[in-house]
Design a protein around this motif. Structure first.
Motif, PDB file in Angstrom:
ATOM      1  N   ALA A  14       0.698  -1.057   0.067  1.00 48.93           N
ATOM      2  CA  ALA A  14      -0.003  -0.146   0.117  1.00 48.93           C
ATOM      3  C   ALA A  14       0.908   1.442  -0.089  1.00 48.93           C
ATOM      4  O   ALA A  14       0.565   2.179  -0.547  1.00 48.93           O
ATOM      5  CB  ALA A  14      -0.827   0.069   1.006  1.00 48.93           C
ATOM      6  N   ASP A  15       1.999   1.348   0.670  1.00 51.58           N
ATOM      7  CA  ASP A  15       2.812   2.405   0.879  1.00 51.58           C
ATOM      8  C   ASP A  15       3.529   2.715  -0.608  1.00 51.58           C
ATOM      9  O   ASP A  15       3.570   3.826  -1.095  1.00 51.58           O
ATOM     10  CB  ASP A  15       3.886   2.096   1.978  1.00 51.58           C
ATOM     11  N   TYR A  16       3.955   1.346  -1.352  1.00 46.39           N
ATOM     12  CA  TYR A  16       4.433   1.711  -2.449  1.00 46.39           C
ATOM     13  C   TYR A  16       3.437   2.144  -3.402  1.00 46.39           C
ATOM     14  O   TYR A  16       3.673   3.155  -4.287  1.00 46.39           O
ATOM     15  CB  TYR A  16       4.732   0.245  -3.284  1.00 46.39           C
ATOM     16  N   LEU A  17       2.310   1.625  -3.383  1.00 44.70           N
ATOM     17  CA  LEU A  17       1.048   2.060  -4.209  1.00 44.70           C
ATOM     18  C   LEU A  17       0.605   3.769  -4.120  1.00 44.70           C
ATOM     19  O   LEU A  17       0.550   4.473  -5.002  1.00 44.70           O
ATOM     20  CB  LEU A  17      -0.008   1.351  -4.243  1.00 44.70           C
ATOM     21  N   VAL A  18       0.965   4.128  -2.961  1.00 41.57           N
ATOM     22  CA  VAL A  18       0.649   5.488  -2.591  1.00 41.57           C
ATOM     23  C   VAL A  18       1.682   6.515  -3.134  1.00 41.57           C
ATOM     24  O   VAL A  18       1.388   7.519  -3.930  1.00 41.57           O
ATOM     25  CB  VAL A  18       0.647   5.676  -1.053  1.00 41.57           C
ATOM     26  N   ILE A  19       3.117   5.810  -3.054  1.00 36.44           N
ATOM     27  CA  ILE A  19       4.097   6.727  -3.555  1.00 36.44           C
ATOM     28  C   ILE A  19       4.050   6.766  -5.217  1.00 36.44           C
ATOM     29  O   ILE A  19       4.155   7.944  -5.912  1.00 36.44           O
ATOM     30  CB  ILE A  19       5.549   6.180  -3.240  1.00 36.44           C
ATOM     31  N   GLN A  20       3.659   5.511  -5.779  1.00 34.94           N
ATOM     32  CA  GLN A  20       3.491   5.506  -7.355  1.00 34.94           C
ATOM     33  C   GLN A  20       2.414   6.394  -7.757  1.00 34.94           C
ATOM     34  O   GLN A  20       2.215   7.028  -8.756  1.00 34.94           O
ATOM     35  CB  GLN A  20       3.298   4.110  -7.817  1.00 34.94           C
ATOM     36  N   GLN A  21       1.098   6.014  -6.764  1.00 34.90           N
ATOM     37  CA  GLN A  21       0.067   7.040  -7.404  1.00 34.90           C
ATOM     38  C   GLN A  21       0.502   8.653  -7.412  1.00 34.90           C
ATOM     39  O   GLN A  21      -0.228   9.458  -8.000  1.00 34.90           O
ATOM     40  CB  GLN A  21      -1.413   6.810  -6.585  1.00 34.90           C
ATOM     41  N   MET A  22       1.299   8.947  -6.473  1.00 30.12           N
ATOM     42  CA  MET A  22       1.492  10.400  -6.299  1.00 30.12           C
ATOM     43  C   MET A  22       2.285  10.754  -7.417  1.00 30.12           C
ATOM     44  O   MET A  22       2.192  11.943  -8.251  1.00 30.12           O
ATOM     45  CB  MET A  22       2.401  10.552  -5.046  1.00 30.12           C
ATOM     46  N   ARG A  23       3.036   9.668  -7.983  1.00 30.40           N
ATOM     47  CA  ARG A  23       3.798  10.016  -9.267  1.00 30.40           C
ATOM     48  C   ARG A  23       3.167  10.133 -10.695  1.00 30.40           C
ATOM     49  O   ARG A  23       3.358  10.904 -11.454  1.00 30.40           O
ATOM     50  CB  ARG A  23       5.156   9.255  -9.509  1.00 30.40           C
ATOM     51  N   TYR A  24       1.879   9.130 -10.470  1.00 30.71           N
ATOM     52  CA  TYR A  24       1.252   8.919 -11.835  1.00 30.71           C
ATOM     53  C   TYR A  24      -0.314   8.915 -11.362  1.00 30.71           C
ATOM     54  O   TYR A  24      -1.169   8.093 -11.568  1.00 30.71           O
ATOM     55  CB  TYR A  24       1.506   7.723 -12.271  1.00 30.71           C
ATOM     56  N   PRO A  25      -0.698  10.328 -10.958  1.00 32.33           N
ATOM     57  CA  PRO A  25      -2.120  10.566 -10.670  1.00 32.33           C
ATOM     58  C   PRO A  25      -3.212  10.160 -11.548  1.00 32.33           C
ATOM     59  O   PRO A  25      -4.302   9.933 -11.338  1.00 32.33           O
ATOM     60  CB  PRO A  25      -2.197  11.852 -10.067  1.00 32.33           C
ATOM     61  N   ASP A  26      -2.649  10.527 -12.902  1.00 35.05           N
ATOM     62  CA  ASP A  26      -3.599  10.331 -13.823  1.00 35.05           C
ATOM     63  C   ASP A  26      -3.501   9.056 -14.742  1.00 35.05           C
ATOM     64  O   ASP A  26      -4.104   8.626 -15.858  1.00 35.05           O
ATOM     65  CB  ASP A  26      -3.336  11.382 -15.135  1.00 35.05           C
ATOM     66  N   VAL A  27      -2.842   8.004 -14.184  1.00 32.46           N
ATOM     67  CA  VAL A  27      -2.659   6.640 -14.683  1.00 32.46           C
ATOM     68  C   VAL A  27      -3.248   5.507 -14.178  1.00 32.46           C
ATOM     69  O   VAL A  27      -4.106   4.909 -14.726  1.00 32.46           O
ATOM     70  CB  VAL A  27      -1.247   6.285 -14.526  1.00 32.46           C
ATOM     71  N   PHE A  28      -3.492   5.666 -12.709  1.00 32.38           N
ATOM     72  CA  PHE A  28      -4.429   4.556 -12.237  1.00 32.38           C
ATOM     73  C   PHE A  28      -4.906   5.009 -10.524  1.00 32.38           C
ATOM     74  O   PHE A  28      -4.398   5.933 -10.051  1.00 32.38           O
ATOM     75  CB  PHE A  28      -3.351   3.254 -12.171  1.00 32.38           C
TER      76      PHE A  28
END
Length: 603
Positions: A459-473
């Motif tokens: 979940a921590d990894y997904l939070v960081i990646q969603q911050m990087r790619y908010p318009d992707v997933f």
């Protein structure tokens, strides 16, 4: 040997029992096979030559009878011509009914009387030229006889200058001037002329039924394979035992060509349908051919029975040979077979297999050596397995170390950018997620953590990646609470999530979703990472796990590392599996045991 079959090598590879059988079978079968083939050829050749001679002799006899019918008909025509000439020459022309009746009775009586001498002639007809009267040897009540004036028969006889000459018309079936309209007749025509003046009195027609011709060979063909028929110069069947074939062309094209190219002959003719002995005898007087067709399978029926008898004897001898081989197998080969069976089990991977032969002969010595060798191989494999396991641990540790810096660099860049954009709260959240992520990832050097910790790490990894790619997933996590205390190798979900983002969703071109869920399946725990990205082919899925990629390394170090670590810790029945469909998405499953006791003792 370039793939060529070598009989010597094949024989050497056979078991001893099969070698005994392989020697027995040729010794029994080959002599019988040679005997059957040679005797069949000799008997067949002798039978065909005998049948040829018999067929030629019968054909000559049949043609002699047919010729007798033809000559008798011509003799009948000559006698009738003389008798009619006498009656017609002495008969004055009269118009009274009584005189006409007397004249008709005299002519028809003469026709009937003369036919008594020639039974082959079925009927006689005289057509008077002067008054177009029709006189018959039979009682005729049909007006169809007058069709003769429209049939062209009379004109044909007159235009061919056949005055006083016998002229044979082709075999035909007609409704006039015959006793039976359903029966084909062969007709002899002759112009009756006045011997004093040379002027024609009329036309004489003599009919010979087809049955008179066929009777010449029907008696001979009874109880025999002979099948006779007569062809005229047009290739039409004018006489045959089967009424349905009469006045029709011969349907066999191969036989037609053979008959057209040859006169009299007797030979075997092979066609696609069958093989037949064909005998043709020309009857030049009428330009006919008498053909006899004998099916070869009927000729060689007795030979086939002989061949079947030889085959039966061969089978009986073969059975005796197999029984003898079986006895030898029990006495000699059985101990070897038991030793071979144990060897095959070892070949299939069963290193616990041992041979129990206790004999003191050479086979007993081989058994002792074999059992000792297998024990030594087991010890060696145990040492190799331990060394390989340690090597895998080192390799997987290296891969694990290669994965961690990659994520750290990207996250630090993200925090820097967020601070530079004055997005302080988001930078704080990202920093907190990164710290939590590495706290779990390091785990004080532990390799096994709880499912709850692993879910938190993902979940921590997904939070960081969603911050990087908010318009992707975006993502969702649904794991039952009763699974959170189960154990799993750390960093098992993160490589799967990373693969879903970078290879499934970023290249999709539209917004996507990642879902993490889990459940218990029997004695195992299944965690799933699903995305609705671009998916992949079955070949690509196999390549990710390192199967069939054709490369030195697997297609994805991250997923391959997870798969191999789980197998190393829990056994080969656990690990990672991938289900994907191009254009629809991918589901990656992790399966681990549901309790710690299933973990291998060496971990």
């Amino acid at each position: 040997m370039n793939g060529r079959w070598n009989p010597v090598s094949w024989f050497e590879r056979l078991w001893i029992r099969n070698k005994i059988i392989a020697v027995y079978i040729p010794l029994i079968i080959v002599p019988l096979l040679i005997l059957g083939i040679v005797s069949s050829r000799i008997f067949t050749g002798s039978l065909i030559e005998k049948m040829k001679r018999n067929s030629i002799d019968e054909s000559n006899l049949i043609l002699s009878q047919v010729n007798s019918i033809i000559q008798n008909t011509e003799s009948c025509a000559n006698i009738l011509t003389t008798d009619l000439n006498k009656i017609l020459s002495n008969n004055p022309e009269t118009n009274d009914a009584y005189g006409e009746g007397q004249f008709r009775g005299q002519i028809e009586s003469q026709l009937a009387v003369d036919l008594l001498i020639f039974p082959d002639v079925d009927s006689a007809v005289f057509i008077e030229r002067r008054n177009s009267n029709i006189f018959t040897s039979y009682a005729s009540t049909s007006d169809k006889d007058k069709e003769v004036f429209r049939s062209g028969i009379l004109e044909k006889l007159q235009t061919n200058e056949t005055f006083g000459v016998n002229h044979w018309l082709p075999m035909q079936q007609r409704a006039f001037l015959v006793t039976d309209p359903q029966t084909p007749v062969l007709t002899l025509g002759k112009i009756v002329t006045d011997i004093n003046t040379g002027l024609p009195f009329g036309t004489l027609l003599l009919n010979v039924k087809e049955s008179s011709l066929s009777s010449a060979y029907l008696n001979m063909s009874k109880g025999s394979p002979n099948h006779y028929f007569v062809l005229d110069n047009r290739g039409m069947i004018i006489s045959a035992p089967e009424a349905g074939k009469l006045l029709k062309p011969l349907q066999d094209d191969e036989l037609n060509r053979l008959l057209a190219a040859n006169g009299s002959f007797s030979q075997v003719v092979h066609t696609d349908a069958s093989s037949n002995l064909v005998t043709s005898d020309a009857y030049d007087k009428m330009n006919w051919k008498l053909v006899n067709v004998v099916p070869m399978n009927m000729l060689t029926g007795d030979i086939q029975k002989n061949s079947w008898m030889i085959a039966f004897i061969g089978i009986v001898c073969l059975l005796f040979g197999l029984v003898g081989a079986g006895v030898l197998s029990r006495v000699i080969v059985r101990p070897l077979f038991r030793l071979t069976k144990a060897m095959r089990k070892v070949k299939d991977g069963d290193l616990d297999s041992r041979s129990d032969i206790q004999t003191q002969d050479e086979i007993g010595l081989l058994t002792s050596v074999f059992n000792t060798m297998i024990s030594q191989i087991q010890d060696l494999l145990q040492r190799v397995e331990t060394e390989q396991r340690m090597k895998k641990e080192y390799e997987l540790a290296l891969i694990h170390a290669q994965i961690k810096p990659h994520f750290l660099y990207n996250t630090l860049d993200l925090i820097y950018v967020l601070n530079d954009l004055n997005r302080i709260q988001e930078a704080r959240d990202t920093t907190k997620a990164l710290a939590d992520y590495y706290r779990i990832a390091l785990s004080k050097g532990k390799e096994i953590i709880t499912v709850g910790e692993e879910i938190k790490n993902a979940a921590d990894y997904l939070v960081i990646q969603q911050m990087r790619y908010p318009d992707v997933f975006d993502f969702s996590i649904h794991v039952p609470s009763e699974l959170l205390n189960e154990e799993i190798p750390k960093l098992s979900l993160q490589p799967l999530v990373e693969n879903a983002i970078y290879h499934g969703l970023k290249t999709k071109g539209s917004f996507g979703h990642i879902d993490i869920d889990g459940e218990r399946e029997g004695t195992a725990i299944v965690l799933r990472v699903k995305d609705d990205g671009i998916g992949m082919s079955e070949e690509k899925a196999r390549a990710i796990l390192g199967f069939g990629s054709g490369e030195r390394h697997p297609a994805s170090f991250g997923i391959f590392s997870v798969h191999e670590r789980i197998r190393l810790y829990f056994g080969d029945q656990y690990g990672v599996s991938i289900q994907s469909e191009p254009g629809k998405g991918t589901e990656v499953r992790i399966m681990v045991p549901a309790d710690n006791s299933r973990r291998k003792t060496y971990v």
